[in-house]
Write an enzyme that holds these catalytic residues in place. Structure first.
Site, PDB file in Angstrom:
ATOM      1  CD  GLU A  30      82.951  -4.901 136.452  1.00 32.44           C
ATOM      2  OE1 GLU A  30      83.461  -3.831 136.110  1.00 32.44           O
ATOM      3  OE2 GLU A  30      81.785  -4.978 136.851  1.00 32.44           O
ATOM      4  CG  ASP A  66      78.465  -6.282 134.840  1.00 32.16           C
ATOM      5  OD1 ASP A  66      79.557  -5.777 134.527  1.00 32.16           O
ATOM      6  OD2 ASP A  66      77.386  -5.659 134.837  1.00 32.16           O
TER       7      ASP A  66
HETATM    8  C1  OTU Z   1      80.302  -2.927 134.414  1.00 36.34           C
HETATM    9  O1  OTU Z   1      81.061  -1.813 134.785  1.00 36.34           O
HETATM   10  C2  OTU Z   1      80.620  -3.243 132.966  1.00 36.34           C
HETATM   11  O2  OTU Z   1      81.965  -3.583 132.839  1.00 36.34           O
HETATM   12  C3  OTU Z   1      80.235  -2.059 132.124  1.00 36.34           C
HETATM   13  O3  OTU Z   1      80.623  -2.227 130.782  1.00 36.34           O
HETATM   14  C4  OTU Z   1      78.745  -1.864 132.265  1.00 36.34           C
HETATM   15  O4  OTU Z   1      78.386  -0.665 131.639  1.00 36.34           O
HETATM   16  C5  OTU Z   1      78.281  -1.812 133.722  1.00 36.34           C
HETATM   17  O5  OTU Z   1      78.912  -2.773 134.564  1.00 36.34           O
HETATM   18  C6  OTU Z   1      76.802  -2.057 133.838  1.00 36.34           C
HETATM   19  O6  OTU Z   1      76.488  -3.400 133.580  1.00 36.34           O
HETATM   20  O7  OTU Z   1      80.641   1.166 136.597  1.00 36.34           O
HETATM   21  O8  OTU Z   1      81.874   2.201 134.484  1.00 36.34           O
HETATM   22  O9  OTU Z   1      82.635  -1.562 140.481  1.00 36.34           O
HETATM   23  O10 OTU Z   1      82.812  -0.218 138.018  1.00 36.34           O
HETATM   24  O11 OTU Z   1      80.502  -2.761 137.389  1.00 36.34           O
HETATM   25  C7  OTU Z   1      81.630   0.836 134.499  1.00 36.34           C
HETATM   26  C8  OTU Z   1      82.083  -2.086 139.342  1.00 36.34           C
HETATM   27  C9  OTU Z   1      80.977   0.376 135.767  1.00 36.34           C
HETATM   28  C10 OTU Z   1      81.747  -1.032 138.292  1.00 36.34           C
HETATM   29  C11 OTU Z   1      81.359  -1.726 137.071  1.00 36.34           C
HETATM   30  C12 OTU Z   1      80.721  -1.067 135.957  1.00 36.34           C
END
Ligand code: OTU
Length: 654
Positions: free
Chosen positions: A335, A293
């Site tokens: 991700e 993540d």
């Molecule tokens: C991720 O997303 C997860 O998918 C989210 O659900 C979380 O809220 C977040 O991390 C924190 O753990 O910015 O708008 O480039 O886009 O990591 C979601 C990566 C996010 C980011 C992504 C993030």
């Protein structure tokens, strides 16, 4: 004097470290397992040493030796059935690239209630042809607000509301018995402020010194914030949080996301070692795929966006190589929801291939699909997808239509201008369109993360709501409903036909709409991403075989796409996808080929009206037959193929 190649330094380091590791491996493992471990050590050592020395200094023998001990201990502790999986994956190391791979993404509680009850859902997955189950965050989160589980308080326990670690291991084994792999989220960028590492750090325990980024006053936070993007500008403005208990007089702690999510300090090698131990411990419970993540945020450099920094790639490469040494069955999925130019690096596509993640979300394809659907025009998609660098042959995209997050309009300025769009105006249009504000919009989404300063926003909403299915149902308009279903199927015809691992998002196979129930829960109400995180609808599922229902129509298309795909070797991920230029602005066409297959061509028409393309687009691709199409084989009229409105066609060389 010419500096020695880093690989030469790695070779010398291996020569120094290997004898002791070999002795331990032979003492602690059975002969065959020790031989395997050492072979993997030799194979991956440079991929550990090069990034570790660039992160933590050239004199890193001690650290590398310690990390190898962690890897060896994990191999020793690895249960016999998982070693069998290792053996199978070592024979077939590209298993995740096979065209039979299909992922399904679900929240345990919303899909089944608990891990134990999830067994009862496996027939549903088998019916869909799923081979990979991604369960959304399920490690023990902090109490109260926890960002959908992305604020982890204990990596070695499961959220008690869905079960125990034993339940998880049991489910993983059951999945393996059905040839399905378990994928689980691993949050590397931050922990919950309640995590023992954070508690230890606050308490001044030297073990956890420098585990987080903290500053006594606003000087550094202000300097960083000058160039850092705000992730949740409305719900959690800024990237730092004042913590009274930190240090002697309080401190500003780096919190890229919510204030209770504290960014780990990866400059500290002890953070690296602690996370490595965590990953390998979880791998030994049967997790085969880790969704890493928020990886882009792990490296901080003043004067930058603090995303996609070189350190991020060093960290993931070293973590990956050490994981391969200990548990070769395991693969990583990045991700990294970032601009197209930054994306391919997460698959190891640098100047030279440096193995990193096997899988990465194809965010660009997802964004381009929604953009094309709104404009009924594929030119921006053609432009941007053609410009995307090819990915290393060992890796694979994870393609998807929807996920649990909002859709951020990662439309490159260069690409937008190349097709005559003003980039900010186009992003504004997409927000207006999908939030349903645009006149005549069929979409029923909502704005997420509105930034009053920049005017940016993103979009929440389920696929069915964004495709017009919900709106058509509201109005009881059968023709509009047809169009909505055709849109949902068309989008999946791209993600399932693109090559790579397609991820189906729970509920989309039944065209589930938005779920407003989150508004009644104070811990969720502020975050409208919950509108597209519904509970599995059993009554909808009961209709999945009834061709007279929306569910029946959508579900049977999903099954047909999955089944057809599994038989098409051109969709093996090791082949390349190339966008074919057509002479219809409404059509996205792409070609695939694997060294051992004939060609595959996919065509989709984003317009509601029928359109034609010059059949010469298929020249030189062999004798192509229609293997699946929304309206049967496309008719040929005066050298032009006719594609019905909102249709898809899959062609393959038999
Ligand atoms: C991720 O997303 C997860 O998918 C989210 O659900 C979380 O809220 C977040 O991390 C924190 O753990 O910015 O708008 O480039 O886009 O990591 C979601 C990566 C996010 C980011 C992504 C993030």
């Amino acid at each position: 004097m010419i500096a020695p190649l880093p690989d030469a330094a790695a070779a010398r380091s291996l020569a120094r470290l290997r004898p002791a590791v070999a002795e331990d491996a032979h003492r602690l493992l059975e002969h065959g397992d020790a031989v395997g471990f050492l072979a993997r050590l030799d194979l991956w050592f440079a991929d550990v040493h090069v990034p570790v020395s660039s992160l933590y200094g050239e004199q890193c023998d001690g650290l590398v030796g310690q990390l190898l001990q962690v890897a060896l201990a994990a191999t020793v502790a690895r249960p016999a059935d998982l070693r069998d999986v290792d053996r199978r994956r070592e024979v077939d190391p590209r298993w995740y690239q096979h065209q039979r791979m299909v992922g399904y993404v679900a929240y345990t509680d919303r899909f089944a209630g608990t891990l134990e009850k999830l067994s009862g859902r496996l027939d549903h997955l088998a019916e869909l042809g799923v081979t990979y189950l991604h369960l959304m965050p399920l490690l023990k989160p902090r109490e109260g607000a926890n960002d959908g589980g992305y604020a982890v308080a204990d990596y070695r326990a499961v959220d008690p509301r869905v079960g125990t670690m034993d339940d998880l291991a049991k489910l993983a084994a059951e999945l393996r018995g059905r040839d399905m792999s378990l994928c689980v989220d691993l949050v590397l960028n931050h922990t919950a402020r309640e995590h023992p590492w954070a508690r230890g750090w606050l308490a001044g325990d030297p073990e956890y010194a420098d585990f987080y980024h903290a500053y006594p006053d606003r000087t550094m936070p202000d300097a960083y914030e000058a160039t850092v993007n705000d992730v949740f500008p409305d719900q959690a403005p800024g990237s730092f949080t004042w913590v009274d208990e930190a240090g002697d007089n309080g401190a500003w702690v780096w919190t890229s996301f919510f204030p209770y999510q504290w960014d780990l300090n990866w400059d500290n090698p002890r953070v690296f070692a602690a996370v490595l131990e965590t990953i390998l411990w979880l791998a030994n419970r049967g997790i085969e795929i880790f969704r890493l993540d928020a990886v882009p945020f792990m490296g901080k450099r003043l004067g930058t966006s603090c995303m996609n920094q070189p350190e991020v790639h060093d960290i993931v490469q070293a973590m990956h190589a050490l994981t391969k040494i200990a548990a070769p069955a395991v693969v990583f999925k990045a991700e990294a929801i970032v601009a197209p130019d930054d994306l391919v690096a997460y698959l190891g596509g640098h100047h030279r291939y440096r193995p990193e993640c096997e899988l990465a979300y194809h965010n660009q394809l997802m964004v381009m699909l929604w953009s094309s659907l709104a404009t009924k025009d594929a030119r921006l998609a053609v432009q941007s997808l053609r410009r995307l660098r090819p990915i290393p042959a060992e890796t694979s995209w994870a393609t998807y239509v929807r996920c649990h997050d909002d859709i951020g309009w990662a439309v490159g300025d260069v690409d937008a201008r190349a097709v005559g769009y003003d980039p900010p105006a186009h992003r504004d249009f997409l927000n207006a369109f999908y939030s349903g504000r645009y006149p005549m919009s069929f979409a029923r989404g909502a704005l997420f993360g509105e930034n009053p300063r920049s005017g940016d926003a993103r979009i929440s909403g389920s696929a069915a709501a964004l495709c017009g299915i919900s709106e058509a149902k509201e109005r009881g308009d059968a023709a509009a409903l047809d169009a909505g279903i055709r849109r949902l199927v068309l989008l999946h015809a791209v993600t399932l036909g693109w090559g790579g691992v397609p991820l189906l998002y729970m509920g989309d196979e039944l065209a589930q709409g938005n779920d407003a129930s989150y508004r009644a829960d104070p811990a969720l109400a502020e975050d409208n991403r919950w509108m597209h995180r519904p509970y599995f609808d059993d009554s909808a599922a009961a209709r999945r075989h009834d061709p007279g229902t929306v569910e029946g129509r959508v579900f049977s298309w999903f099954r047909a796409l999955v089944r057809t795909r599994a038989g098409l070797s051109a969709l093996h991920a090791a082949g390349e996808s190339a966008v074919l230029p057509t002479d219809s602005p409404h059509v996205l066409a792409w070609r695939r080929r694997h060294p051992r297959s004939g060609h595959f061509v996919g065509l989709v028409n984003f317009s509601n009206e029928s359109t034609t393309v010059d059949v010469r687009v298929l020249a030189g691709l062999g004798r192509l037959d229609t293997v699946l199409a929304s309206d049967g084989p496309p008719p040929l009229e005066n050298g032009r193929l006719r594609l019905a409105g909102l249709s898809f066609v899959w062609l393959a060389e038999e």
